[in-house]
Design a protein around this motif. Structure first.
Motif, short mmCIF file in Angstrom:
data_model
loop_
_atom_site.label_atom_id
_atom_site.label_comp_id
_atom_site.label_asym_id
_atom_site.label_seq_id
_atom_site.Cartn_x
_atom_site.Cartn_y
_atom_site.Cartn_z
N GLN A 122 54.28 -49.33 7.57
CA GLN A 122 53.70 -48.66 8.73
C GLN A 122 54.45 -49.03 10.00
O GLN A 122 54.66 -48.20 10.89
CB GLN A 122 52.22 -49.01 8.87
N SER A 172 48.58 -44.88 15.95
CA SER A 172 48.00 -44.29 14.74
C SER A 172 48.58 -44.81 13.43
O SER A 172 47.84 -44.91 12.47
CB SER A 172 48.08 -42.76 14.79
N PRO A 173 49.85 -45.17 13.36
CA PRO A 173 50.31 -45.74 12.09
C PRO A 173 49.51 -46.99 11.72
O PRO A 173 49.12 -47.16 10.57
CB PRO A 173 51.78 -46.10 12.35
N GLU A 233 46.91 -37.92 6.19
CA GLU A 233 47.76 -38.68 7.12
C GLU A 233 48.65 -37.75 7.94
O GLU A 233 48.78 -37.90 9.15
CB GLU A 233 48.63 -39.64 6.30
N LYS A 234 49.23 -36.76 7.27
CA LYS A 234 50.17 -35.90 7.97
C LYS A 234 49.51 -35.23 9.17
O LYS A 234 50.17 -34.87 10.14
CB LYS A 234 50.69 -34.79 7.04
N VAL A 293 48.47 -38.75 11.87
CA VAL A 293 49.24 -39.94 12.16
C VAL A 293 50.60 -39.54 12.70
O VAL A 293 51.28 -38.69 12.16
CB VAL A 293 49.43 -40.81 10.90
N GLN A 296 43.17 -39.97 1.94
CA GLN A 296 43.61 -40.50 3.22
C GLN A 296 45.10 -40.26 3.44
O GLN A 296 45.53 -39.92 4.54
CB GLN A 296 43.31 -42.00 3.30
N PHE A 297 45.87 -40.41 2.39
CA PHE A 297 47.31 -40.18 2.54
C PHE A 297 47.63 -38.70 2.72
O PHE A 297 48.57 -38.35 3.43
CB PHE A 297 48.07 -40.75 1.34
N PHE A 343 45.94 -46.11 10.93
CA PHE A 343 45.90 -45.61 9.55
C PHE A 343 45.84 -46.79 8.58
O PHE A 343 45.05 -46.79 7.64
CB PHE A 343 47.14 -44.75 9.29
N VAL A 400 42.86 -47.45 5.91
CA VAL A 400 43.10 -47.50 4.46
C VAL A 400 42.69 -48.85 3.89
O VAL A 400 41.99 -48.93 2.87
CB VAL A 400 44.59 -47.21 4.14
#
Lengths: 285, 438, 293
Positions: free
Chosen positions: A168, C209-210, C286-287, C290, C282-283, C213, C217
């Motif tokens: 990340q 946001s990364p 993500e697009k 995030v 969630q992944f 995220f 998660v």
């Protein structure tokens, strides 16, 4: 001129007011965070019966310094500190290296099986730690590292959590910085250690803190993999003070306090690294 | 460069650690040197001279830090007789003890001697992990039969009895004094118990007459047996089919619902089963002999309480359980383990425990040493009650039906189901569970 | 990104230490668990193959279905809450505040305080008869609430404890994420007259946001795997606790108290599948929110 002054005053007012609110919120947060710490210390000074009585008392009726003495003498703290420190040190080194390498590769390099391999990282995090214990114990036994520091380190040599964190982090670094280096013909590894790592201070510090914390808090593994208390970590050592029906809470709290102080101090020192201003040294063009 | 420095630091650290773990390896009990020992044929307490003077260390695993000193004392006394055998006492907290033992069994690195408990012994016997204890090592006539039986399977014994416990009536003298009520004595029966509980129950002051938490051994079991009932019948069916059992269970839990002299289950869940007593907020409760020394050291009630035999039902009864020492059948030092177990079965060992352990030693006649430490309390009653003590009922699937009892009886106590439904359900389900053992 | 041949080598090489470690330490035991879920095993004796029996039993079990519900409800309450408060305080403690070093250490302290102390204090705060919350409520004239003994209240109460105790973790991660946001973004926005709220939602949230995220998660994973907190706060004798058990509490019960490791493994697989689905979602999502540079 007058209008500028008025605007300036109004702005000042808003800034002050906002800051005050911020401080109030932070202090309320701090108080709630400190309550268990204070409770722990107050309990450490109470008598054995008083600590478990109902209704609970806040302040000890009499201050029992003897609890600290008993805590200090019932455990081999020097060994426990040493073991914990070594485990933390080794794990930080191995975790930082393996996680940042893998994190960068997953974030920025395309290679076959990438998705599959990354799913391994995620899978580890989705599993309860209890299912690892006995297989790891058997492995450690075969390697002959039980009851030793390497044994204590063993399950935490790599960290899926760490890999994900670094992924990340690397993903959020602007790609332009890398492209400049690629144009210059740098290898992936050079990019990694000359450009990426220097930009990763905060995340690496965060990962170090977490690695230290998980190592410190780990209970079941040190208890099982070590035979003698002298070979355990602080948390596991303190757990041996528990009884089946009864625990001498005050002594337990005193021991926990003695154990946690270094961790707090270390954190206090390291958290400074969460500071802005890590130079974005990448020059464009 | 940063990279190089990191790597060299890592190398240095690794080398340092390797050297350290090298030392550690020699110290571990997993001594793969395989010391050969020749013990003389003698099995009594003479010092056996071993031809090979290699030092052996036996790992002796226990839970319960509070008994560590006592076990260490045993180890030291043993080493005086057998100077080349050292005993390394290791405490693992109860919550992790069994995982560790199991891991050790799988990884072939079990401790040499360890405490064993009826909840777990099955697994270990089935897999041949426990050393058989025979008459040449232990004089079983000196121990309460029911404790020995707990560790006997198909005629073979797998444990050396260590201690026994019984359940007695605990009462708070101050509360009795304040109400001018005479202390309990051995003439008490169920009616008297209830009568006094009601008298001493004081809602305004927050004093409970009697504590009735959900607790089998130190709770409703004794009442069941006093009423002529049983938890498990002789042909391994559920005792809850018997009206005597049902009556007794009802009597006990009526303390909560009918008579209001006991807090309810939620209270116990939040505050612990006996905290009200140790905080001076309960007049009476029943509990096990393992609690009396901790209470005597609890500054809140030390000197303010005492114990008495359980009240009489249709007959006298109390529950009794006991721990045993077991030896590993896969130990590297089987002869040494045998010697140590033999020592642990001796009167001398039990006298040491009587003087140092919170548990009552099992060897006949050594209980007085334990009683002596409880001057000012009526502690003899625990040993007295052994006469009519009932062994805690156990079976292979015990954990399952215990869970069933807990869930169903809790529903009944909370009022979610009535008593008929509860007992019928328990009987059916329990019998089903017990069937699987056959 | 230009792909080069050396990329394949470097990629695989750089991930290999971590991946190999994970395979040995974790994936192999996991596969072991999977195979165990088709067996009956008390831990020591030879496992007995039982096919799908464990799974059938699990899906027919009221207890399991209820615990799935409890676990999901718990996750829903604790994960967003923890992330939100973590972010708020991370932002506050990132600013030009005097003594933020001390504040940060204070926020960190619960993470090293003995878990027993944390359990004790929260048990007391929620205690029906002697607890602080009910005491305050009584002053205002509201009846005692049985926080930890009313089946419906247990999960919310424990979610509160979780939100509180995850603060330290989330703070560290989000602080690290906030460091990556250059000051000049905020300065430019100030010049344009943006309010603090605007700055927060248009600059801070996207750029952090990364890490946000990551927090969501990993918190979700921890929530579904939750066991320790329940075990310590509720104990085993609480009648209501059985109505609010989490999946992994069940697992623990069957693996270590009932000696049914096969059935327990099936429960773990169930938890894993649930988590897999949530994480996949969630992944996928993500697009949409995030923001990567």
């Amino acid at each position: 001129m007058d209008t500028t002054n008025n605007k300036h005053n109004k702005l000042l007012d808003t800034i002050d007011f906002g800051k005050v609110i911020v401080y109030i919120v932070i202090i309320i947060g701090c108080i709630s965070m400190l309550i268990p710490f204070i409770w722990m210390i107050l309990t450490a000074f109470k008598g054995y019966g008083e600590a478990i009585s109902i209704p609970p008392t806040i302040f000890p009726k009499e201050i029992k310094w003897s609890n600290f003495k008993e805590a200090w003498t019932s455990l081999p703290f020097t060994n426990l500190y040493y073991n914990t420190f070594m485990v933390i040190l080794i794990r930080i080194i191995t975790t930082l290296i393996t996680s940042s390498l893998a994190g960068y590769a997953f974030a920025r390099i395309n290679f076959p099986f990438k998705k599959l391999l990354f799913s391994i990282v995620l899978i580890q995090m989705m599993l309860p730690p209890q299912i690892f214990i006995i297989p790891q114990y058997t492995m450690a036994g075969k390697l002959g590292i039980l009851n030793s520091i390497l044994g204590l380190v063993f399950p935490g040599i790599v960290s899926a959590f760490g890999v994900f964190l670094m992924v990340q982090h690397f993903k959020s670094i602007p790609i332009e910085l890398e492209e400049a280096a690629t144009l210059d013909g740098c290898s992936r590894f050079t990019i990694y250690h000359k450009i990426m790592l220097p930009l990763s201070k905060s995340s690496l510090v965060a990962l170090s803190i977490f690695t230290a914390l998980f190592a410190y808090k780990s209970l079941m593994w040190p208890l099982i993999s070590s035979v003698q208390v002298e070979k355990m970590t602080l948390t596991a050592g303190i757990a041996t003070l528990k009884g089946q029906y009864d625990t001498n809470f005050p002594v337990n709290m005193a021991a926990s306090f003695i154990a946690m102080l270094p961790m707090l101090i270390l954190y206090g020192i390291f958290q400074k690294h969460f500071i802005k201003g890590i130079a974005f040294t990448g020059t464009k063009g | 460069m940063k990279q190089r420095r990191l790597f060299s630091l890592l190398l240095v650290v690794l080398m340092f650690v390797m050297s350290f773990s090298g030392c550690a390896k020699e110290e571990t009990y997993e001594n793969s040197n395989g010391s050969k020992e020749n013990t003389s044929g003698g099995t009594d307490n003479e010092v056996s001279k071993t031809i090979n003077q290699d030092e052996i260390t036996l790992v002796f695993s226990i839970w319960g830090k509070v008994q560590e000193a006592s076990m260490v004392a045993l180890g030291e006394a043993f080493t005086e007789k057998y100077p080349n055998i050292k005993i390394d006492v290791q405490v693992t907290p109860w919550g992790e003890y069994w995982t560790k033992l199991e891991a050790g069994a799988i990884g072939k690195s079990m401790p040499d001697v360890f405490w064993m408990h009826t909840n777990e012994i099955n697994k270990y016997v089935k897999n041949d992990l426990l050393m058989k204890v025979n008459d040449s090592m232990v004089d079983f006539s000196k121990f309460p039969e029911h404790v020995t039986n707990l560790y006997t399977y198909e005629g073979e014994k797998y444990g050396v009895p260590k201690d026994f416990d019984t359940i007695a009536l605990f009462y708070n003298k101050e509360i009795f004094d304040a109400a001018g009520e005479p202390y309990p004595d051995n003439s008490w029966d169920w009616d008297k118990l209830l009568e006094v509980a009601k008298k001493l129950n004081n809602e305004e002051e927050g004093i409970f007459g009697f504590l009735a938490p959900y607790e089998p051994q130190a709770g409703f079991y004794p009442f069941v047996y006093q009423n002529g009932g049983t938890i498990l019948t002789e042909d391994k069916t559920s005792g809850f089919a018997l009206p005597e059992t049902q009556e007794a269970v009802k009597f006990y839990f009526d303390m909560i619902n009918e008579h209001g002299v006991s807090p309810n289950l939620d209270y116990f869940a939040e505050n612990g089963n006996d905290t009200a007593f140790s905080s001076g907020k309960a007049a009476m409760m029943i509990n096990g002999s393992w609690r009396i020394l901790p209470y005597a050291e609890n500054e809140m009630i030390a000197g303010k309480f005492d114990v008495e035999v359980l009240p009489l039902g249709k007959e006298r009864a109390t529950m009794s359980n006991g721990l045993a020492f077991s030896g590993s059948n896969i130990s590297d030092h089987p002869e040494a383990v045998k010697e140590f177990l033999t020592f642990l079965a001796s009167e001398e060992a039990h006298i040491i425990m009587g003087k140092t352990s919170p548990a009552i030693p099992a060897y006949q006649g050594t209980q007085q040493y334990w009683n002596e430490r409880l001057e000012g309390y009526n502690a003899d009653v625990f040993t007295e009650m052994l006469e009519y003590a009932v062994p805690v009922p156990t079976s292979q699937s015990k954990q399952k039906w215990l869970e069933l009892l807990k869930l169903t009886l809790s529903s009944y106590i909370q009022g979610d189901i009535n008593e008929e439904e509860a007992f019928t359900y328990i009987t059916e389900e329990m019998n089903e569970i017990l069937e699987t053992e056959k | 990104m230009r792909r080069r041949e050396s990329d394949i080598m470097w990629g695989l090489l750089m991930v290999s230490p971590a991946i190999i470690g994970l395979i040995i330490l974790n994936i192999i035991p996991f596969l072991n668990s999977v195979s165990l879920s088709f067996m009956e095993h008390d831990g020591l004796s030879d496992p007995i193959f039982v096919g799908l029996d464990n799974y059938k039993r699990m899906l027919e079990s009221k207890e399991v279905v209820r615990s799935v519900g409890s676990t999901l409800w718990y996750a829903l309450l604790s994960v967003p809450g923890g992330a939100f408060f973590g972010l708020v305080f991370a932002v506050l403690l990132n600013d030009k505040i005097k003594g933020k070093g001390i504040f940060r250490t204070v926020f960190f302290s619960p993470m090293v305080v003995a878990p027993a102390a944390i359990a004790m204090i929260w048990k007391w705060i929620f205690n029906t008869d002697f607890g602080i919350i009910n005491y305050i409520l009584s002053i205002v004239g509201i009846d005692k609430i049985k926080w930890l003994t009313t089946p419906n209240m247990i999960i919310p109460s424990l979610a509160i404890v979780t939100i509180w105790s995850s603060m330290g973790y989330n703070l560290i991660i989000l602080l690290a994420g906030l460091q990556g946001i250059p000051d000049h973004y905020y300065e430019a926005a100030s010049i344009d007259g943006a309010s603090p709220f605007r700055k927060f939602f248009s600059i801070t949230v996207p750029l952090v946001s990364p890490m946000l995220f990551f927090v969501l998660v990993t918190s979700m994973m921890n929530a579904i795997k939750q066991f320790d907190l329940f075990y310590v706060m509720l104990g085993s004798t609480s009648p209501s606790a059985s109505k609010a058990q989490t999946l992994l509490y069940l697992f623990y019960n069957y693996a270590f108290r009932m000696h049914e490791k096969g059935y327990a493994s099936a429960i773990v697989i169930l938890a894993f599948i649930i988590l897999l689905l949530i994480t996949a979602f969630q992944f996928w999502y993500e697009k949409k929110w995030v923001h990567y540079e």
